[in-house]
Structure formats: C-alpha cells, structure tokens
Design an enzyme around this catalytic site. Sequence first.
Site, short mmCIF file in Angstrom:
data_model
loop_
_atom_site.label_atom_id
_atom_site.label_comp_id
_atom_site.label_asym_id
_atom_site.label_seq_id
_atom_site.Cartn_x
_atom_site.Cartn_y
_atom_site.Cartn_z
N HIS A 1 -2.88 6.70 -0.96
CA HIS A 1 -2.92 6.17 -1.43
C HIS A 1 -2.96 4.40 -0.73
CE1 HIS A 1 0.17 4.97 -3.48
NE2 HIS A 1 -0.49 3.44 -4.11
N ARG B 1 5.54 4.11 2.51
CA ARG B 1 5.02 3.05 3.77
C ARG B 1 5.07 3.62 4.78
NH1 ARG B 1 7.43 -1.65 4.75
NH2 ARG B 1 6.43 -2.12 2.41
N HIS C 1 4.18 7.38 -3.43
CA HIS C 1 5.67 7.28 -4.10
C HIS C 1 5.86 8.82 -4.37
CE1 HIS C 1 4.06 3.27 -4.33
NE2 HIS C 1 2.65 3.75 -4.86
N GLU D 1 0.63 5.99 -10.91
CA GLU D 1 0.32 4.39 -11.63
C GLU D 1 -1.27 4.99 -11.97
OE1 GLU D 1 1.08 1.73 -8.00
OE2 GLU D 1 0.27 3.65 -6.70
N GLN E 1 0.08 3.90 1.66
CA GLN E 1 1.56 4.62 1.34
C GLN E 1 1.73 6.47 -0.05
OE1 GLN E 1 1.83 1.38 -2.07
NE2 GLN E 1 1.45 0.81 -0.31
#
Length: 327
Positions: free
Chosen positions: A177, A197, A102, A119, A100
Amino acid sequence: MLYPLRFKPIYQYRLWGGNKLKEILGKNDAPDMTGESWEISGIPDNTSVVKEGFLEGNDLQELIEVYMGDLVGDSVYERHGTDFPLLFKLIDAHDVLSVQVHPDDKLAAERHQAFGKTEMWHVIQSDPGSVIYSGFNRATNRDEFMQHVAEKRIAELLNAEPANPGDTFFIPAGRVHATGAGILFAEIQQTSDLTYRIFDWNRLEKNGRPRTLHTDLAVDAIDFNHYSNYRTPSNPVLNRSTELVKCPYFTTNMIWMNRPVERDYMDIDSFVVYMCLEGSFLLNYGGEIPLLLKKGKTVLLPALFKDVVLEPREESRVLEAYCEYAH
C-alpha cells in the site's frame, strides 16, 4: 479516580509532510512538514503523556501499571499487560508516501519479537484527484513483483483507488500500500512500528541519499493475491454508531450526529477512543462535568465507564474505536 484522558500529541516530521494538521484540524503548535500526529501511542520512546487533570505528566504505560483493567479493560490487560495495543494517528500526506508492506504477527514475532501491523485509514480531507494505493490491480507473484521492483516499474502493478472524504480503507498485514499526495486521514493500527519500504518514487533524503529500502524483507510478507474490492463499504446513519471496520485487533465505528447519542459499553471489555474529525461534542460521563472535544482532538475513555452520552454542539463526525476479542 480515572477520567477521560487527553494526551499531548507527538508530532513527527516527515519528508512528505505538510501543514494540514494545523490548517484543517487546528493543531496550531504542529511544526511545518509535520507528517504525523501520534494522538495515543504506546510505542517505546514515543509513549503518550497525559496533558491535563491530576494525572497530567504521567505516561500511558505508567497509567496501565497502576489502573490495569480499569483503564484498558481486563481482557486487554490479560492479553497485552502494560503494552497499549493500538496506535492512533492523524496523518497529512502532502506528498506521496513510499510503497510499503507490514508483516503479520507470526513473521513479526519470528524476525523482530514484535507484533505485526494491521491498520485502517479514514479519509478526512483530500485534494482533487487524490488516490490511495492498496493491493495489486491483478494477480501477480513473487518473481514478477521482484522484476518490477528491479526495473522501478512497481507502480504498474499497484491498484489505485480514488480517495474522497469519508472513505475508509482496511489495510491488513501483508497488503502492499501507499498513500497518494494531498490526503489528510486518521489511522488506527496495531502498536507496531514495523514497516518494510519497497519503493520511494526515487526520492532523496535531506542528505541527498536515496531512502533505505527493505525489499528482501518485504517479499516474504506480501500477499500477492488480487481482491475484487479494496475499499471498505460504509453507510453511516445519522445519530447512530455505524461499524466501519471489525478485525481481531480493533473495531472502529463512525458516529455521525446532530443530536445526543447514548453509548452503552457493558458488553465491551475495553477502553474506547474517540477521534473528533468534524464538529465538536460534549462527552458526558459518570455524572462529572462534561468534557468538550473539538475537531482534530482525541480522547481515551477508560474501560470502567460503561454509559456515556455524546452531545454534539453542531453536526459532528467522530471515530469510535475499541478492542473486542473473541473468547
């Protein structure tokens, strides 16, 4: 009077979840196949609720409305209002997660009127041979990437890193990642549930259908560059707070200790969150009765507390996280 706040964990069933939250971190009420425990969350419909003390039953957003800067810090409140800026999770990847990416703040605002998602992951436990997929193993581009996706050969492009306890991985928005199987880790991220995804290893949902993919959305978000190092170097020093990750959204440190550690937050205009990953410690604050925090537990220290002492009962490892905005 505010006090250090512990919240009820929000358990999330996942297709790839396991039982390590229960077996290793002592979360005995976690159902089977719990993939994620949201320790502190301001995500709408998944907002954390205080579990004890006179604020028991109040949710995080209600508390920010009442206590504002005293709880989160004036600079955080000015920037985010009643939205809590970070999401703290403990994740059990019994099976491999989907590949996926972001979006960053700009793309997320344009498409979803939301924040992006940068993150970090810190590995607590891993099975032999476990890997983290982070970024690409060579430079690529949009066309080559889409061809690999179409031919279900995306794994050939992914950079795989061994995942060992104590390893830290910083995953900025835009980095493709995935977490390999057999890894228990802590995740600290922007408050965002935006995930594109790309590939799910040809898995099927409970209903027998393939999982929904978002490749067309993802391709605009991806950073196709190749980087020389995808691991975040860290060398924790005993009885000190050692920086792991510093980015515009959060700073995360490791406190590895076998004797009391004093922390002074006068220069930090932010709440502080502690995630106890190993051992246990007493949090001494404001002259009150110390709070015991055990392995697998998380606590939010309100911004008004500036001097605390972490007193380990045995050798302990604690993630320390806060917001630190450039002026």
